[in-house]
Design a protein around this motif. Structure first.
Motif, PDB file in Angstrom:
ATOM      1  N   ARG A 172       0.854  -1.191   0.000  1.00 24.49           N
ATOM      2  CA  ARG A 172       0.000   0.000   0.000  1.00 24.49           C
ATOM      3  C   ARG A 172       0.891   1.243   0.000  1.00 24.49           C
ATOM      4  NH1 ARG A 172      -0.667   2.169   5.196  1.00 24.49           N
ATOM      5  NH2 ARG A 172       0.363   0.915   6.827  1.00 24.49           N
ATOM      6  N   VAL A 173       0.392   2.283  -0.629  1.00 23.54           N
ATOM      7  CA  VAL A 173       1.107   3.553  -0.714  1.00 23.54           C
ATOM      8  C   VAL A 173       0.157   4.659  -0.285  1.00 23.54           C
ATOM      9  CG1 VAL A 173       2.270   5.193  -2.239  1.00 23.54           C
ATOM     10  CG2 VAL A 173       2.610   2.736  -2.567  1.00 23.54           C
ATOM     11  N   GLU A 174       0.535   5.413   0.709  1.00 17.05           N
ATOM     12  CA  GLU A 174      -0.307   6.505   1.189  1.00 17.05           C
ATOM     13  C   GLU A 174      -0.064   7.794   0.414  1.00 17.05           C
ATOM     14  OE1 GLU A 174       0.284   6.832   5.389  1.00 17.05           O
ATOM     15  OE2 GLU A 174      -0.594   4.853   5.819  1.00 17.05           O
ATOM     16  N   THR A 175       1.185   8.053   0.073  1.00 15.99           N
ATOM     17  CA  THR A 175       1.542   9.273  -0.653  1.00 15.99           C
ATOM     18  C   THR A 175       2.375   8.900  -1.867  1.00 15.99           C
ATOM     19  OG1 THR A 175       1.628  10.469   1.464  1.00 15.99           O
ATOM     20  CG2 THR A 175       2.582  11.553  -0.463  1.00 15.99           C
ATOM     21  N   PRO A 176       1.739   8.797  -3.059  1.00 13.91           N
ATOM     22  CA  PRO A 176       2.492   8.394  -4.254  1.00 13.91           C
ATOM     23  C   PRO A 176       3.673   9.315  -4.526  1.00 13.91           C
ATOM     24  CG  PRO A 176       0.134   8.330  -4.664  1.00 13.91           C
ATOM     25  CD  PRO A 176       0.311   9.007  -3.334  1.00 13.91           C
ATOM     26  N   SER A 177       4.781   8.711  -4.938  1.00 13.09           N
ATOM     27  CA  SER A 177       6.003   9.462  -5.223  1.00 13.09           C
ATOM     28  C   SER A 177       6.729   8.845  -6.411  1.00 13.09           C
ATOM     29  CB  SER A 177       6.934   9.469  -4.012  1.00 13.09           C
ATOM     30  OG  SER A 177       8.214   9.957  -4.358  1.00 13.09           O
ATOM     31  N   PRO A 178       6.674   9.489  -7.590  1.00 12.43           N
ATOM     32  CA  PRO A 178       7.436   8.972  -8.732  1.00 12.43           C
ATOM     33  C   PRO A 178       8.939   8.926  -8.477  1.00 12.43           C
ATOM     34  CG  PRO A 178       5.760  10.504  -9.480  1.00 12.43           C
ATOM     35  CD  PRO A 178       5.803  10.611  -7.986  1.00 12.43           C
ATOM     36  N   VAL A 179       9.419   9.801  -7.606  1.00 12.16           N
ATOM     37  CA  VAL A 179      10.842   9.763  -7.264  1.00 12.16           C
ATOM     38  C   VAL A 179      11.164   8.436  -6.572  1.00 12.16           C
ATOM     39  CG1 VAL A 179      12.698  10.871  -5.964  1.00 12.16           C
ATOM     40  CG2 VAL A 179      10.916  12.273  -7.040  1.00 12.16           C
ATOM     41  N   PHE A 180      10.311   8.034  -5.637  1.00 12.14           N
ATOM     42  CA  PHE A 180      10.542   6.772  -4.939  1.00 12.14           C
ATOM     43  C   PHE A 180      10.285   5.587  -5.864  1.00 12.14           C
ATOM     44  CE2 PHE A 180       9.670   3.556  -1.530  1.00 12.14           C
ATOM     45  CZ  PHE A 180      10.931   3.607  -0.964  1.00 12.14           C
ATOM     46  N   ALA A 181       9.373   5.752  -6.831  1.00 12.73           N
ATOM     47  CA  ALA A 181       9.138   4.689  -7.811  1.00 12.73           C
ATOM     48  C   ALA A 181      10.421   4.378  -8.566  1.00 12.73           C
ATOM     49  CB  ALA A 181       8.031   5.100  -8.783  1.00 12.73           C
ATOM     50  N   ARG A 182      11.172   5.429  -8.915  1.00 15.18           N
ATOM     51  CA  ARG A 182      12.439   5.199  -9.597  1.00 15.18           C
ATOM     52  C   ARG A 182      13.417   4.488  -8.670  1.00 15.18           C
ATOM     53  NH1 ARG A 182      16.602   9.393 -12.694  1.00 15.18           N
ATOM     54  NH2 ARG A 182      18.271   7.863 -12.901  1.00 15.18           N
ATOM     55  N   ALA A 183      13.470   4.910  -7.411  1.00 12.43           N
ATOM     56  CA  ALA A 183      14.388   4.267  -6.472  1.00 12.43           C
ATOM     57  C   ALA A 183      14.056   2.788  -6.315  1.00 12.43           C
ATOM     58  CB  ALA A 183      14.334   4.982  -5.118  1.00 12.43           C
ATOM     59  N   LEU A 184      12.761   2.457  -6.292  1.00 15.59           N
ATOM     60  CA  LEU A 184      12.352   1.063  -6.145  1.00 15.59           C
ATOM     61  C   LEU A 184      12.797   0.200  -7.323  1.00 15.59           C
ATOM     62  CD1 LEU A 184       8.727   1.457  -4.735  1.00 15.59           C
ATOM     63  CD2 LEU A 184      10.695   0.478  -3.521  1.00 15.59           C
ATOM     64  N   GLN A 185      13.018   0.823  -8.480  1.00 20.57           N
ATOM     65  CA  GLN A 185      13.482   0.065  -9.636  1.00 20.57           C
ATOM     66  C   GLN A 185      14.806  -0.636  -9.352  1.00 20.57           C
ATOM     67  OE1 GLN A 185      10.508   0.273 -12.622  1.00 20.57           O
ATOM     68  NE2 GLN A 185      12.431  -0.855 -12.556  1.00 20.57           N
ATOM     69  N   GLN A 186      15.622  -0.061  -8.465  1.00 21.47           N
ATOM     70  CA  GLN A 186      16.910  -0.695  -8.142  1.00 21.47           C
ATOM     71  C   GLN A 186      16.680  -2.033  -7.459  1.00 21.47           C
ATOM     72  OE1 GLN A 186      19.609   0.625  -9.318  1.00 21.47           O
ATOM     73  NE2 GLN A 186      21.107  -0.793  -8.468  1.00 21.47           N
ATOM     74  N   ALA A 187      15.620  -2.107  -6.666  1.00 22.08           N
ATOM     75  CA  ALA A 187      15.300  -3.362  -5.970  1.00 22.08           C
ATOM     76  C   ALA A 187      14.673  -4.383  -6.905  1.00 22.08           C
ATOM     77  CB  ALA A 187      14.366  -3.083  -4.797  1.00 22.08           C
ATOM     78  N   ILE A 188      14.225  -3.937  -8.072  1.00 21.66           N
ATOM     79  CA  ILE A 188      13.678  -4.867  -9.068  1.00 21.66           C
ATOM     80  C   ILE A 188      14.784  -5.336 -10.011  1.00 21.66           C
ATOM     81  CG2 ILE A 188      12.116  -5.123 -11.037  1.00 21.66           C
ATOM     82  CD1 ILE A 188      10.222  -3.155  -9.682  1.00 21.66           C
ATOM     83  N   GLY A 189      15.390  -4.381 -10.730  1.00 20.74           N
ATOM     84  CA  GLY A 189      16.328  -4.739 -11.792  1.00 20.74           C
ATOM     85  C   GLY A 189      17.756  -4.338 -11.558  1.00 20.74           C
ATOM     86  N   GLY A 190      18.095  -3.894 -10.350  1.00 19.71           N
ATOM     87  CA  GLY A 190      19.478  -3.568 -10.039  1.00 19.71           C
ATOM     88  C   GLY A 190      20.296  -4.822  -9.768  1.00 19.71           C
TER      89      GLY A 190
END
Length: 279
Positions: A13-31
């Motif tokens: 769940r996300v209370e406050t959407p943040s595209p900046v954090f969405a980019r950071a999360l990409q490291q945990a997917i494809g980093g």
């Protein structure tokens, strides 16, 4: 063969959407520290596992690989939720909004342009994961050491992401992933401990006879300082070796070979004439 029940492994769940954090999360997917890496690593290790008594280790790896696929799904869902609310058109009124501003500012254009505000199999810089960091050697001890490293770097990344956000939902998800990294570090170490109880595992591979290696250098810590000074001392430089098969020593390394003499270039490789031998 894999199955799905269509449900997330853990609530996202996300209370406050943040595209900046969405980019950071990409490291945990494809980093290189991410979930695609460990999922593929554990699968290929399992598929390549051979030898008597290896079936349960193969099952352990496959079960953990399936778990990691679920982590990718969780993170992809988190990316999509963090991108929620960003305008579909960059020119529409509201483009000054923080969400689209982050996209227009170059945070991750491809999440918008290529994925329609979704996750991608890339790292935080948009570099696709290319499988070059998959370590599956066919040697169970070597693979377990690699897995401990993978989980250690993955847990470090997750803790950094945890402190990048104040969103309660994201912290809840990351706290779960951090806990699973703790377990996985322990389970791979437990495999090594179990194997060690049967016979010493170091040096890897332990099936190669050490009598055939140059044992003068098996437990010598070498210094490569230009002035020949003693290298830094520590547990690695004196006393019994960790594998119990030798004694650590320290020495300044001196060249034992001559200046290399490369062979002459072949004319058909088209070097410059000055490189060719005299005709």
């Amino acid at each position: 063969m894999f199955y799905t029940d269509y449900k997330l492994q853990f609530p996202v769940r996300v209370e406050t959407p943040s595209p900046v954090f969405a980019r950071a999360l990409q490291q945990a997917i494809g980093g290189v520290e991410g979930e695609i890496r460990v999922a593929m690593q554990y699968m290929f290790q399992a598929w390549g596992m051979k030898g008597p008594g290896s079936a349960r280790y193969r099952d352990l790896l496959l079960n953990t690989a399936a778990e990691e696929l679920g982590h990718i799904e969780m993170l992809a869902t988190a990316v999509a939720l963090n991108l929620e609310g960003a305008p579909l058109e960059l020119q529409e009124e509201g483009a000054a909004d923080a969400a689209v501003g982050s996209i227009m500012g170059g945070r991750n254009f491809r999440q918008f342009l290529s994925a329609g505000l979704g996750a991608l199999p890339v790292d935080a810089d948009g570099v696709p994961f290319d499988m070059s960091h998959i370590y599956a050697s066919g040697n169970i001890a070597g693979d377990m050491y690699a897995n401990i490293t993978a989980e250690g770097t993955g847990r470090t990344l997750a803790t950094r992401l945890y402190h990048m956000t104040n969103d309660a939902g994201m912290r809840e998800m990351l706290a779960y992933l951090i806990a699973r990294d703790t377990m996985h570090q322990n389970q791979w170490t437990a495999v090594l401990e179990e194997l060690e109880a049967e016979n010493p595992q170091m040096p890897v591979p332990n099936s190669f006879p050490q009598a055939e290696e140059n044992q003068e250098f098996s437990y010598a810590f070498l210094g490569f300082t230009a002035d020949g000074a003693e290298p830094p001392a520590g547990r690695w430089s004196e006393g019994e070796s960790v594998d119990g098969k030798g004694t650590f020593t320290t020495r300044a390394m001196e060249p034992m070979g001559d200046v290399p003499t490369p062979p002459a270039p072949r004319p058909g490789t088209y070097p410059q004439t000055s490189q060719l031998p005299d005709q």
